[in-house]
Design an enzyme around this catalytic site. Structure first.
Site, PDB file in Angstrom:
ATOM      1  CE1 TYR A 317      -3.145   3.019   0.399  1.00 25.67           C
ATOM      2  CE2 TYR A 317      -3.524   2.321   2.901  1.00 25.67           C
ATOM      3  CZ  TYR A 317      -3.792   3.135   1.687  1.00 25.67           C
ATOM      4  OH  TYR A 317      -4.671   4.202   1.807  1.00 25.67           O
ATOM      5  CB  CYS A 318       1.139   4.370   0.051  1.00 27.42           C
ATOM      6  SG  CYS A 318       1.728   5.846   0.200  1.00 27.42           S
ATOM      7  CG  LEU A 319       7.443   4.614   0.260  1.00 23.56           C
ATOM      8  CD1 LEU A 319       7.742   5.018  -1.080  1.00 23.56           C
ATOM      9  CD2 LEU A 319       7.994   5.495   1.425  1.00 23.56           C
ATOM     10  CG  PHE A 345      -3.811  -1.757  -2.452  1.00 25.63           C
ATOM     11  CD1 PHE A 345      -4.174  -2.561  -3.614  1.00 25.63           C
ATOM     12  CD2 PHE A 345      -4.060  -2.316  -0.942  1.00 25.63           C
ATOM     13  CE1 PHE A 345      -4.652  -3.967  -3.311  1.00 25.63           C
ATOM     14  CE2 PHE A 345      -4.663  -3.322  -0.835  1.00 25.63           C
ATOM     15  CZ  PHE A 345      -4.929  -4.239  -1.847  1.00 25.63           C
TER      16      PHE A 345
END
Length: 584
Positions: A317-319, A345
């Site tokens: 998720y994200c980074l 994501f």
């Protein structure tokens, strides 16, 4: 030159550099971590090119005259007895809710807000389409013009806000008394490091992050949580969740009704999640390699001991998704076949178009941040929160000023808002590395990013990939996330869902008014541009979680008995949510 003279020269240079770092760190504190050099260069670039563009100047002058004429006609119509005060000479954008209340149609507030919108339209024209300006500088000027205009909106001041004035008259000023109390409480809570007002109702381990599980691994950087199964049998391939270390993991395990962890368990998966340590100044030397080694690979090794010979559905998720992409590329390079699939994501692998977050990232800005982090050892959460607030200044700042301080109404807080106020820090070295390697140099997409001393390539990843972008993402714009199509040669299922960077991911089935689009790109399929992809992909009602669950099931084996909790021969350390998530 003698060795003594050389030593003196080195000492003098080191002293000069230390002095400069101290001065730059002081500037960072004085200017809220914003580089005055970067802002000055952007303004100078724009101003000099505007001064050298007589055509643009003439165009802006004509626009100003036309706006003045429109406003004068509007004023005349409003003064006429038959005039309709609800008529407008310029309508706000559909997303602009600042003047939606009917009270803004009354005299003289209709004139105020119409004049403001005309001024806003003029500045939008003035800060766009100017030839010769560096694109980064042009984006900065446009962004800061919007910030200034948002601050000067007539809705933000009591005497020019008819809604606030009506409330003040109706309550004899009690709304202002309540608003002053809210402001004082917010200041005290911020200074004391307490949760945001109302956040006490969402305590970690009591109200959120309550899915049963055990901490099965802990090292200097991360804990690994293994969740207890809820089904009699589970898929043989577990799911490993890799959140970003700029957030606390429990956004993936919020309240029971919207917990992605709980949803996956109920679908018959063994779920693991990394919980990152909230670093202090003692962790300043931790870098990106440490997050790979002590985070992702340590978790993968532990899962391999709990469930031997079982491949893993890795989800970032994200980074955390960027970190997963780096790890997967390194595993593909080295022939490591422990992954069954990858899900990303709101995760980017190409940072050439990072969106509005890139406004805060250039050489001058990064250097100032590095000087500040060198002194304190980490990047402070308040600095990051301030940047995110400016990206959505009305929604996150000025609307709160109006509702809570002028109208005196505390907005109800939900679990996602409480999580958003539970901020984290980032180690100085890691933060500098990811800003430079990923954002400034874009090493990952260029095949220059090193793991164990050798570069990795995203193009080496041949696993099936499920990627999610969100429509209104200010952190990882979906068109930037969509660039995965240009780097991944294998099967790619891409989802575009309603919502933003966080609300689009916390998207449980049954949530009203949620929609998504999904299309599978098979190996060898021709490339579709983002706009063509959107035009060719129909909208579906509901949550993309269900589509993802079916996607995982199609790539998983037949259900079997669930594994025991914990690494064999090593007792679990403690119950979920563990220790690191509670660190402030």
């Amino acid at each position: 030159m003698s060795s003594t003279v050389k030593d003196r020269a080195i000492d003098t240079r080191a002293a000069a550099q230390a002095t400069d770092h101290y001065a730059h760190a002081s500037q960072a504190r004085a200017f809220a971590s914003l580089s005055p050099a970067s802002l000055s260069l952007a303004w100078l670039d724009w101003a000099m090119h505007l001064a050298a563009s007589p055509g643009k100047q003439t165009e802006l002058l004509r626009l100003s005259v036309r706006h003045q004429q429109e406003l004068a006609h509007y004023l005349y119509d409003c003064l006429k007895a038959a005039g309709d005060p609800s008529r407008v000479c310029v309508a706000p954008p559909e997303s602009d809710r600042r003047f939606s209340d009917p009270a803004w149609c009354r005299w003289p507030y209709n004139l105020l807000h119409q004049g403001f919108l005309l001024t806003q339209a003029w500045w939008e024209e003035a800060t766009s389409g100017l030839h010769g300006v560096d694109p980064h500088h042009a984006q900065q000027i446009s962004f800061w013009a919007r910030q200034w205009l948002d601050m000067m909106s007539p809705g933000n001041q009591l005497w020019t806000n008819p809604v606030a004035l009506d409330r003040t008259r109706a309550e004899n000023g009690m709304n202002l008394l309540r608003g002053g109390g809210h402001l004082l409480e917010d200041i005290v809570r911020h200074q004391a490091g307490m949760p945001v007002a109302g956040g006490d109702a969402f305590r970690v381990g009591r109200d959120v992050a309550v899915t049963p599980g055990k901490v099965v691994l802990r090292n200097r950087l991360a804990e690994l949580i293994q969740y207890a199964p809820t089904t009699r049998t589970v898929r043989p391939e577990p799911v490993l969740l890799v959140p970003a270390w700029i957030m606390k993991y429990y956004i993936l395990d919020l309240s029971p009704h919207n917990s992605l962890v709980r949803f996956l368990r109920d679908q018959g998966y063994t779920v693991y999640c990394i919980s990152w340590k909230n670093p202090t100044d003692q962790d300043a030397a931790l870098g990106m390699d440490d997050y790979l080694r002590d985070g992702f690979f340590a978790a993968l090794d532990a899962i391999g001991r709990i469930q031997p010979e079982r491949r893993v559905h890795a989800t970032g998720y994200c980074l955390g998704g960027t970190l997963l992409s780096i790890a997967a590329a390194a595993m593909a390079r080295d022939g490591d076949a422990r992954l069954a699939s990858i899900s990303l994501f709101t995760a980017q692998v190409d940072f050439s178009e990072p969106g509005e977050l890139g406004l805060f990232i250039d050489e001058a800005q990064v250097h100032m941040l590095e000087a500040q982090m060198q002194r304190q050892g980490y990047f402070n959460a308040d600095q990051m929160a301030g940047a995110f607030q400016m990206l959505r200044s009305y929604d996150l700042l000025w609307s709160r000023v109006i509702h809570e301080y002028l109208l005196g109404d505390r907005r109800p807080i939900n679990d996602l808002m409480a999580w958003n106020g539970d901020t984290t820090r980032m180690p100085a070295r890691m933060h500098s590395q990811y800003l430079r390697r990923l954002y400034l140099d874009n090493d990952l997409s260029a095949g220059r990013y090193p793991v164990d001393g050798r570069p990795v390539s995203i193009g080496d990843i041949r696993l099936p990939v499920f990627a999610v972008g969100t429509v209104t993402d200010h952190v990882a714009p979906w068109r930037s996330v969509y660039k995965l199509h240009q780097f991944l040669p294998g099967e790619l299922s891409f989802v575009l869902t309603s919502g933003g960077h966080n609300a689009g991911i916390v998207n449980e089935p049954g949530h009203p008014r949620r929609t998504y689009r999904i299309r599978v790109r098979q190996p060898g399929d021709p490339f579709l541009s983002p706009d063509d992809w959107m035009a060719a992909t129909p909208v579906r009602d509901g949550s993309w979680w269900t589509a993802w669950s079916h996607w995982l099931a199609d790539r998983s084996g037949a259900p079997e008995a669930p594994p025991a909790l914990g690494i064999p021969g090593r007792p679990a350390l403690e119950d979920a949510p563990g220790r690191y998530v509670l660190e402030t």
